[in-house]
Write a protein that holds these residues in place. Sequence first.
Motif, mmCIF file in Angstrom:
data_model
loop_
_atom_site.group_PDB
_atom_site.id
_atom_site.type_symbol
_atom_site.label_atom_id
_atom_site.label_comp_id
_atom_site.label_asym_id
_atom_site.label_seq_id
_atom_site.Cartn_x
_atom_site.Cartn_y
_atom_site.Cartn_z
ATOM 1 N N LYS A 131 -86.814 -2.950 -55.791
ATOM 2 C CA LYS A 131 -86.035 -1.782 -55.366
ATOM 3 C C LYS A 131 -86.962 -0.590 -55.127
ATOM 4 C CE LYS A 131 -82.008 1.009 -56.720
ATOM 5 N NZ LYS A 131 -82.612 2.345 -56.786
ATOM 6 N N ALA A 132 -87.916 -0.375 -56.027
ATOM 7 C CA ALA A 132 -88.850 0.736 -55.883
ATOM 8 C C ALA A 132 -89.737 0.562 -54.650
ATOM 9 C CB ALA A 132 -89.712 0.862 -57.136
ATOM 10 N N LYS A 153 -82.075 -13.969 -58.368
ATOM 11 C CA LYS A 153 -80.845 -13.454 -58.969
ATOM 12 C C LYS A 153 -80.971 -11.958 -59.232
ATOM 13 C CE LYS A 153 -77.625 -14.339 -62.797
ATOM 14 N NZ LYS A 153 -77.528 -13.009 -63.392
ATOM 15 N N SER A 154 -82.101 -11.542 -59.791
ATOM 16 C CA SER A 154 -82.330 -10.134 -60.092
ATOM 17 C C SER A 154 -82.305 -9.295 -58.818
ATOM 18 C CB SER A 154 -83.678 -9.973 -60.806
ATOM 19 O OG SER A 154 -83.989 -8.621 -61.024
ATOM 20 N N VAL A 155 -82.999 -9.769 -57.784
ATOM 21 C CA VAL A 155 -83.041 -9.022 -56.523
ATOM 22 C C VAL A 155 -81.655 -8.982 -55.878
ATOM 23 C CG1 VAL A 155 -83.973 -9.040 -54.166
ATOM 24 C CG2 VAL A 155 -85.490 -9.411 -56.126
ATOM 25 N N SER A 156 -80.932 -10.097 -55.928
ATOM 26 C CA SER A 156 -79.602 -10.137 -55.304
ATOM 27 C C SER A 156 -78.648 -9.155 -55.960
ATOM 28 C CB SER A 156 -79.028 -11.555 -55.371
ATOM 29 O OG SER A 156 -78.647 -11.910 -56.686
ATOM 30 N N ARG A 164 -83.518 -13.239 -48.783
ATOM 31 C CA ARG A 164 -84.238 -13.900 -49.870
ATOM 32 C C ARG A 164 -84.478 -15.377 -49.556
ATOM 33 N NH1 ARG A 164 -80.276 -10.735 -51.378
ATOM 34 N NH2 ARG A 164 -78.805 -12.448 -51.753
ATOM 35 N N LEU A 165 -85.755 -15.763 -49.594
ATOM 36 C CA LEU A 165 -86.152 -17.155 -49.391
ATOM 37 C C LEU A 165 -86.740 -17.698 -50.679
ATOM 38 C CD1 LEU A 165 -86.742 -19.680 -47.671
ATOM 39 C CD2 LEU A 165 -88.962 -18.631 -47.089
ATOM 40 N N HIS A 187 -80.876 -16.859 -49.646
ATOM 41 C CA HIS A 187 -80.257 -17.225 -48.374
ATOM 42 C C HIS A 187 -80.730 -18.577 -47.869
ATOM 43 C CE1 HIS A 187 -79.884 -12.747 -48.479
ATOM 44 N NE2 HIS A 187 -78.652 -13.092 -48.185
ATOM 45 N N ALA A 188 -81.862 -19.066 -48.421
ATOM 46 C CA ALA A 188 -82.370 -20.381 -48.033
ATOM 47 C C ALA A 188 -83.337 -20.866 -49.102
ATOM 48 C CB ALA A 188 -83.071 -20.311 -46.677
ATOM 49 N N ARG A 189 -83.534 -22.177 -49.132
ATOM 50 C CA ARG A 189 -84.554 -22.797 -49.982
ATOM 51 C C ARG A 189 -85.402 -23.711 -49.085
ATOM 52 N NH1 ARG A 189 -85.336 -25.003 -55.391
ATOM 53 N NH2 ARG A 189 -87.430 -25.894 -55.309
#
Length: 209
Positions: A131-132, A153-156, A164-165, A187-189
Motif C-alpha cells: 500500500k505504501a 490475501k493481505s494485498v487483496s 495479483r499473480l 487473479h491467476a496462478r
Amino acid sequence: MSRPLVISDCDEVLLHMVAHFKEWLEESQGVTFKLQGNNFGTAMRWQSTGKPLEQHDIWRMLGGFFDTEMHRQLPIEGAVAGINRLAEDADVVILTNLNDERQERRAQQLAAYGVHARVFTNQGPKGPALKAIVEEFAPSKAIFIDDLAQHHKSVSEIVPGVSRLHLCGEPMIAGHIDCAHEAGHAHARIDNWAEALPWLLEELERDPR
C-alpha cells in the motif's frame, strides 16, 4: 502521465531459494530438509537425532543462509528476461521479506544477474508495505507477483485494486503451497515465466480493476 508499476517478490519468483537452502543445510549444517505437505517448519530435522528443529533454530538457519549463502541463488528460468521485459513498459520494484539490513545485499544480488530495480524489504504480511509503495508511485496500474498465498490475501484485503499473480517457480514446493487463485485472493496462478509473461503484459494493458 504515470507509468504502470510491477511489484515482484524475489525468492521463488526471480531466484531459486529453497533448493539452495536445502543443499546448504544438508552439506554443512547437519540438517535434512524434506518437505511433506506445505509445512516448512517440519521439513527441517537434525541429521543426528531425526528431531525437528525448534522455531528459533529454523530462524537462525534462515538468517545464516541469507547472511552468507545468497551467492548460491540462481535465477528461475525466464525470470530475468521476463522482469526486464516488464521494465520496458512499467516501473519495476522488488518487495522481499528480508530484514532491512539485507536490503542492499539483495539489490546487489539481483543487479549481478541484470535486474536493476529498487528493493523494498518487509517483515510479515505484505499488504501494508505494498500500500505504501503504491501511494508513493501513484501508478496508472499496479501488478503484484508473489509465491505465497498469505501475501496475496493481505494485498487483496488492503489494496484490492492491485492485480495479483501467484507465481512459484520452484518445482520442489510449487505443488505443496496453498493456491491464492483457488482461494480467490489472486487473479491467476502461473508457475513459469514462459506463460506468466504474456499474462502480465496483457494485464498491463487492461483497464484498472
